[in-house]
Scaffold this motif. Structure first.
Motif, PDB file in Angstrom:
ATOM      1  N   GLY A   1      -0.724  16.524   6.990  1.00  0.00           N
ATOM      2  CA  GLY A   1      -0.175  15.433   6.191  1.00  0.00           C
ATOM      3  C   GLY A   1      -0.319  15.710   4.710  1.00  0.00           C
ATOM      4  O   GLY A   1      -1.074  16.586   4.285  1.00  0.00           O
ATOM      5  N   ALA A   2       0.418  14.955   3.911  1.00  0.00           N
ATOM      6  CA  ALA A   2       0.319  15.034   2.456  1.00  0.00           C
ATOM      7  C   ALA A   2      -0.801  14.122   1.987  1.00  0.00           C
ATOM      8  O   ALA A   2      -0.871  12.945   2.380  1.00  0.00           O
ATOM      9  CB  ALA A   2       1.638  14.616   1.819  1.00  0.00           C
ATOM     10  N   VAL A   3      -1.685  14.663   1.158  1.00  0.00           N
ATOM     11  CA  VAL A   3      -2.767  13.873   0.575  1.00  0.00           C
ATOM     12  C   VAL A   3      -2.294  13.351  -0.779  1.00  0.00           C
ATOM     13  O   VAL A   3      -1.885  14.124  -1.648  1.00  0.00           O
ATOM     14  CB  VAL A   3      -4.044  14.713   0.401  1.00  0.00           C
TER      15      VAL A   3
ATOM     16  N   LEU B   1       4.439   6.616  -2.444  1.00  0.00           N
ATOM     17  CA  LEU B   1       4.700   7.310  -1.180  1.00  0.00           C
ATOM     18  C   LEU B   1       3.564   7.150  -0.180  1.00  0.00           C
ATOM     19  O   LEU B   1       3.747   7.384   1.013  1.00  0.00           O
ATOM     20  CB  LEU B   1       4.945   8.797  -1.437  1.00  0.00           C
ATOM     21  N   ALA B   2       2.391   6.737  -0.651  1.00  0.00           N
ATOM     22  CA  ALA B   2       1.253   6.554   0.244  1.00  0.00           C
ATOM     23  C   ALA B   2       1.471   5.395   1.207  1.00  0.00           C
ATOM     24  O   ALA B   2       0.775   5.279   2.214  1.00  0.00           O
ATOM     25  CB  ALA B   2      -0.020   6.338  -0.559  1.00  0.00           C
TER      26      ALA B   2
ATOM     27  N   THR C   1     -11.701   6.514  -0.020  1.00  0.00           N
ATOM     28  CA  THR C   1     -10.780   5.368   0.035  1.00  0.00           C
ATOM     29  C   THR C   1      -9.730   5.427  -1.070  1.00  0.00           C
ATOM     30  O   THR C   1      -8.675   4.783  -0.953  1.00  0.00           O
ATOM     31  CB  THR C   1     -11.569   4.051  -0.095  1.00  0.00           C
ATOM     32  N   GLU C   2      -9.986   6.187  -2.123  1.00  0.00           N
ATOM     33  CA  GLU C   2      -9.013   6.308  -3.211  1.00  0.00           C
ATOM     34  C   GLU C   2      -7.847   7.221  -2.846  1.00  0.00           C
ATOM     35  O   GLU C   2      -6.860   7.302  -3.590  1.00  0.00           O
ATOM     36  CB  GLU C   2      -9.694   6.865  -4.473  1.00  0.00           C
ATOM     37  N   LEU C   3      -7.945   7.897  -1.697  1.00  0.00           N
ATOM     38  CA  LEU C   3      -6.902   8.820  -1.271  1.00  0.00           C
ATOM     39  C   LEU C   3      -6.308   8.373   0.054  1.00  0.00           C
ATOM     40  O   LEU C   3      -6.944   7.658   0.828  1.00  0.00           O
ATOM     41  CB  LEU C   3      -7.470  10.241  -1.122  1.00  0.00           C
ATOM     42  N   ALA C   4      -5.081   8.799   0.296  1.00  0.00           N
ATOM     43  CA  ALA C   4      -4.408   8.496   1.562  1.00  0.00           C
ATOM     44  C   ALA C   4      -3.725   9.767   2.053  1.00  0.00           C
ATOM     45  O   ALA C   4      -3.369  10.649   1.266  1.00  0.00           O
ATOM     46  CB  ALA C   4      -3.372   7.394   1.363  1.00  0.00           C
ATOM     47  N   VAL C   5      -3.562   9.882   3.352  1.00  0.00           N
ATOM     48  CA  VAL C   5      -2.847  11.018   3.916  1.00  0.00           C
ATOM     49  C   VAL C   5      -1.695  10.492   4.762  1.00  0.00           C
ATOM     50  O   VAL C   5      -1.862   9.562   5.550  1.00  0.00           O
ATOM     51  CB  VAL C   5      -3.783  11.916   4.751  1.00  0.00           C
ATOM     52  N   VAL C   6      -0.510  11.062   4.555  1.00  0.00           N
ATOM     53  CA  VAL C   6       0.702  10.632   5.247  1.00  0.00           C
ATOM     54  C   VAL C   6       1.255  11.823   6.023  1.00  0.00           C
ATOM     55  O   VAL C   6       1.417  12.920   5.468  1.00  0.00           O
ATOM     56  CB  VAL C   6       1.766  10.115   4.257  1.00  0.00           C
TER      57      VAL C   6
END
Length: 278
Positions: free
Chosen positions: A159-161, A168-169, A237-242
């Motif tokens: 996934g994209a971090v 986009l997150a 928590t400040e990051l997301a993966v899609v």
């Protein structure tokens, strides 16, 4: 014996051939010859794979016992010759459940062997193998496999971090084209080209140079850079993966120098194959 054992454990000729680093036709011929020698079918063939016959089940048990005995003999010979250590290179997250299972299983099998671990950064996907710094590496493909032997252990979707506040997150999934106008992380000059290309989604990118996983995550956090990571790992928590639906999965592999007959490596790879299958 190892060929029949691979088919019995994978229950699929194609997967067994990949595991043995050979094409499927000679593997099928070898199993048919073994069945002819035994005088009975070992596997029932089906479109989706194979199942063991009763005779095959008996042979599998005997094959495992014989191969385990052969490995123990080689290990005792190696110990007598002074081979009592193995150095393992690990790339990335050592908390992977597969690594945890492998470590426990290897300690049980080889209680008298000293296991040295070399944690490596993202600039060398072979973890120092070519430089002779490790005996075997747990890493991710792709990379230049010249003069190396590679055993696939598992595949992970990627996934994209992104920063959690990135628009986009909020998406459930993305395509690589959705990130075409973004800056991506880069590895230092001289890094394996196929390794760099994979982690850049197959095309040249611009962005900050990083050497370690934490540097990559910090580049996302501070600069809004696109990072990539296998799915299923905890992130701040400040990051997301899609999920990236058109990104090829990341292959977890064990790799060692071609022709290295150290029995501790052979045992390591066999135990790793079982540990990552669960």
């Amino acid at each position: 014996m190892r060929r029949s054992l691979a088919v019995a454990e994978e229950l699929h000729f194609g997967r067994a051939a990949t595991r043995l680093h050979m094409s499927q036709p000679p593997l099928s011929r070898a199993i048919k010859q073994l069945e002819a020698d035994v005088g009975a079918l070992l596997f029932a063939r089906w479109p989706a794979g194979v199942t063991l016959t009763p005779v095959g089940t008996v042979l599998l048990d005997e094959a495992r016992a014989l191969l385990d005995h052969a490995d123990r003999v080689r290990e005792r010979v190696s110990a007598a010759a002074g081979v009592t250590t193995i150095t393992v290179g690990i790339l990335g997250d050592g908390t992977d459940p597969g690594v945890t299972r492998l470590a426990a299983a290897y300690r049980r099998r080889h209680p008298g062997i000293e296991i040295r671990i070399r944690d490596t950064d993202l600039t060398d996907p072979t973890c120092g193998l070519r430089a002779g710094l490790v005996d075997v590496a747990l890493t991710r493909a792709p990379f230049d496999e010249t003069a190396l032997t590679v055993r696939a252990l598992r595949t992970d979707p990627v996934g994209a971090v992104l920063r959690a506040d990135d628009p986009l997150a909020r998406c459930d999934r993305l395509r690589l084209v959705d990130l075409s106008d973004r800056r991506w992380f880069q590895f230092p000059q001289g890094t394996d080209p196929s390794w760099q290309s994979y982690w850049n989604g197959g095309r040249p990118r611009e962005g900050p140079v990083v050497r370690a996983v934490q540097e990559c995550l910090q580049a996302v956090l501070w600069n809004g850079t696109v990072g990539l990571a296998p799915l299923g790992y905890d992130l701040p928590t400040e990051l997301a993966v899609v999920s990236l639906i058109d990104m090829a999965p990341s292959r977890v592999v064990a790799v060692w120098n071609e022709g290295d007959t150290n029995p501790l490596i052979r045992s390591f790879v066999e135990i790793a194959t079982a540990a990552y299958r669960h």
